[in-house]
Write an enzyme that holds these catalytic residues in place. Structure first.
Site, PDB file in Angstrom:
ATOM      1  N   GLY A   1     -17.814   2.109   3.008  1.00 53.60           N
ATOM      2  CA  GLY A   1     -16.375   2.300   2.822  1.00 53.60           C
ATOM      3  C   GLY A   1     -15.999   3.753   2.736  1.00 53.60           C
ATOM      4  O   GLY A   1     -14.836   4.121   2.938  1.00 53.60           O
TER       5      GLY A   1
ATOM      6  N   GLY B   1      -1.165  21.877  -5.388  1.00 52.19           N
ATOM      7  CA  GLY B   1      -1.107  21.331  -4.035  1.00 52.19           C
ATOM      8  C   GLY B   1      -0.091  20.208  -3.928  1.00 52.19           C
ATOM      9  O   GLY B   1      -0.191  19.211  -4.640  1.00 52.19           O
TER      10      GLY B   1
ATOM     11  N   GLY C   1       0.554  18.370  -1.149  1.00 54.55           N
ATOM     12  CA  GLY C   1       0.322  17.530   0.029  1.00 54.55           C
ATOM     13  C   GLY C   1       0.336  16.061  -0.335  1.00 54.55           C
ATOM     14  O   GLY C   1       0.748  15.671  -1.432  1.00 54.55           O
TER      15      GLY C   1
ATOM     16  N   HIS D   1      16.838 -11.094  10.909  1.00 55.26           N
ATOM     17  CA  HIS D   1      17.856 -10.690   9.937  1.00 55.26           C
ATOM     18  C   HIS D   1      17.834 -11.648   8.750  1.00 55.26           C
ATOM     19  O   HIS D   1      17.783 -12.857   8.938  1.00 55.26           O
ATOM     20  CB  HIS D   1      19.235 -10.716  10.588  1.00 55.26           C
ATOM     21  CG  HIS D   1      20.351 -10.386   9.638  1.00 55.26           C
ATOM     22  ND1 HIS D   1      20.618  -9.093   9.240  1.00 55.26           N
ATOM     23  CD2 HIS D   1      21.234 -11.193   8.984  1.00 55.26           C
ATOM     24  CE1 HIS D   1      21.639  -9.110   8.393  1.00 55.26           C
ATOM     25  NE2 HIS D   1      22.025 -10.376   8.231  1.00 55.26           N
TER      26      HIS D   1
END
Length: 451
Positions: A37, A182, A184, A440
């Protein structure tokens, strides 16, 4: 025994390549030094989304009065949130292992080291790989070693007990205050999680806006939404030094000191290019990673590279497609890798997602375009499910009617962006997509409305 294919790295690229190859009758061996993984499943995509979903449920419970539901004494148990995250990861890792067995793939747990090719190996056209003291031979090789956290040379950082995403995922308590270096994707997702559970979150980003690479107008909109929830942002600010709980930042030539009970470092990731004998292959590289062609071949035709090791996209879904292309090519098919419509998603609350060009990239390339934009409130389903929620659907259209980029802020942007990505990959014009029948009411109708 000589294998047809050896794969180093069991992340999304590696296990996808292995399963595809095995199911096509290719004798395959997969090496993974930790858990199947890779970072995505064990330390990245899946664990963070599991935590974020718990936070979203908690937030929804607190906001339930808006929907006519009364809940009292709403609280959370962090240990159970973490335990659930671990359970989800274990279940999915077991699922991958079952897939490998079903495809007839041999999985070896350990650090694989590519050996220098001697004359015998070159004559046979084989690669030799050592793992756990045993030598394995393979005719073709796929490198999927992934990426690792970038640790910048910030003065005082090494002497500080800081978090990376790995430690943050297993936190035993919610810090009173958290400073994230950071802004991000990873940093903003953790900002959303810890803010929802009560931390005072401060984000410091060197660039002038968070989420570089995303549409900057929507990034700014998201920053404003998160600011309303109490997250403090310092953009255009450089971290000068770290001293235990104190972070010194510089903005506009001025120094500011910020105290926080915990620091989370999240300035990006870089390809893993060492520790597995890559130097013995003498492959051509580029600035960010291994150089590959449209079939994912490296400069040595029988050696392929997929995923973060190429340094191109660093997204799990990109890695999966690259692996499919690589295995198709080594199987004799000529599928080519297309990067035209790779979606990017940030799983905050609200979500933000984009695919294709942004206004910034179009302007940089001097490509003319038209902006079509609507509030998400134009979707009846969005209004019904997002009381007082805000959002935007933004479509960038070429002068010939082509769809150049689609950017969505609002739940569930991560699901809606798939529609846009498929349309762009298939070369549909805006008018053609507009003729499609959307059920819808769905939030996805906002794309048709915006067109």
């Amino acid at each position: 025994m000589t294998y047809d294919l050896a794969i180093i790295g069991g992340g999304p690229a590696g296990y996808t390549a292995a399963e595809s190859a095995g199911k096509n009758g290719i004798r395959t061996i997969l090496f993974e030094k930790n858990n199947l993984g890779g970072v995505c499943l064990n330390e990245g995509c899946i664990p963070t989304k599991t935590l974020l979903y718990s936070a979203k449920v908690y937030h929804s419970a607190k906001e339930s009065v808006k929907y006519g539901i009364s809940c009292e004494n709403i609280t959370y148990d962090l240990s159970k949130i973490i335990a659930r995250k671990n359970k989800v990861v274990r279940k999915l890792v077991a699922g991958i292992r079952a897939k490998m067995a079903e495809a007839g793939v041999e999985v070896v747990t350990g650090t694989a080291i590519i050996q220098a090719q001697g004359e015998a190996e070159k004559a046979k056209g084989e690669f030799s790989i050592e793992c756990n003291g045993q030598i394995y031979a393979a005719r073709k090789l796929v490198l999927c070693t992934g990426s690792e956290t970038i640790i910048p040379p910030i003065p005082g950082l090494k002497e500080t007990d800081f978090w990376t995403s790995r430690e943050a995922l297993d936190s035993k308590e919610i810090p009173e205050s958290l400073l994230i270096i950071g802004g991000g994707v990873i940093g903003i997702e953790f900002a959303s999680f810890f803010n929802t559970l009560g931390s005072k979150v401060i984000v410091v980003e060197m660039l002038n806006e968070i989420l570089p690479g995303m549409d900057q107008s929507l990034s700014g909109f998201l920053r404003n939404e998160l600011s309303k929830k109490g997250i403090e942002f310092h953009t255009g600010a450089k971290v000068v030094s770290v001293n235990n709980r104190q972070v010194e930042i510089e903005k506009n030539g001025e120094i500011q000191r910020i105290e926080a009970s915990k620091i989370l470092l999240s300035v990006g990731r870089k390809p893993v290019l060492s520790g597995f004998g890559l130097e013995n292959l003498a492959l051509e590289t580029r600035k960010t990673g291994l150089k590959v062609n449209e079939y994912m071949q490296t400069s040595q035709p029988n050696a392929y590279a997929c995923g973060d090791i190429t340094g191109f996209s660093l997204l799990a879904h990109t890695a999966v497609r690259e692996a499919e292309v690589a295995v198709a090519h080594l199987s004799g098919k000529n599928e080519k890798m297309s990067y035209k419509a790779i979606p990017g998603v940030v799983y905050t609350n609200p979500e933000i997602a984009g695919v294709g060009q942004t206004e910034e990239t179009l302007q940089a390339e001097n490509i003319p375009y038209i902006v079509k934009q609507l509030p998400m409130a134009y979707s009846g389903r969005f209004v019904a499910e997002n009381e007082q929620g805000n959002g935007i659907c933004k479509i960038l259209e070429g002068t010939d009617g082509s769809i150049l980029g689609v950017h969505i802020l609002g739940n569930p942007a991560s699901e809606l962006i798939v529609i846009a990505g498929i349309a762009m990959e298939r070369g549909m014009k805006a008018e053609e997509l507009k003729t499609m029948i959307f059920p819808h009411p769905t939030v996805g109708e906002i794309i048709k409305e915006t067109l």
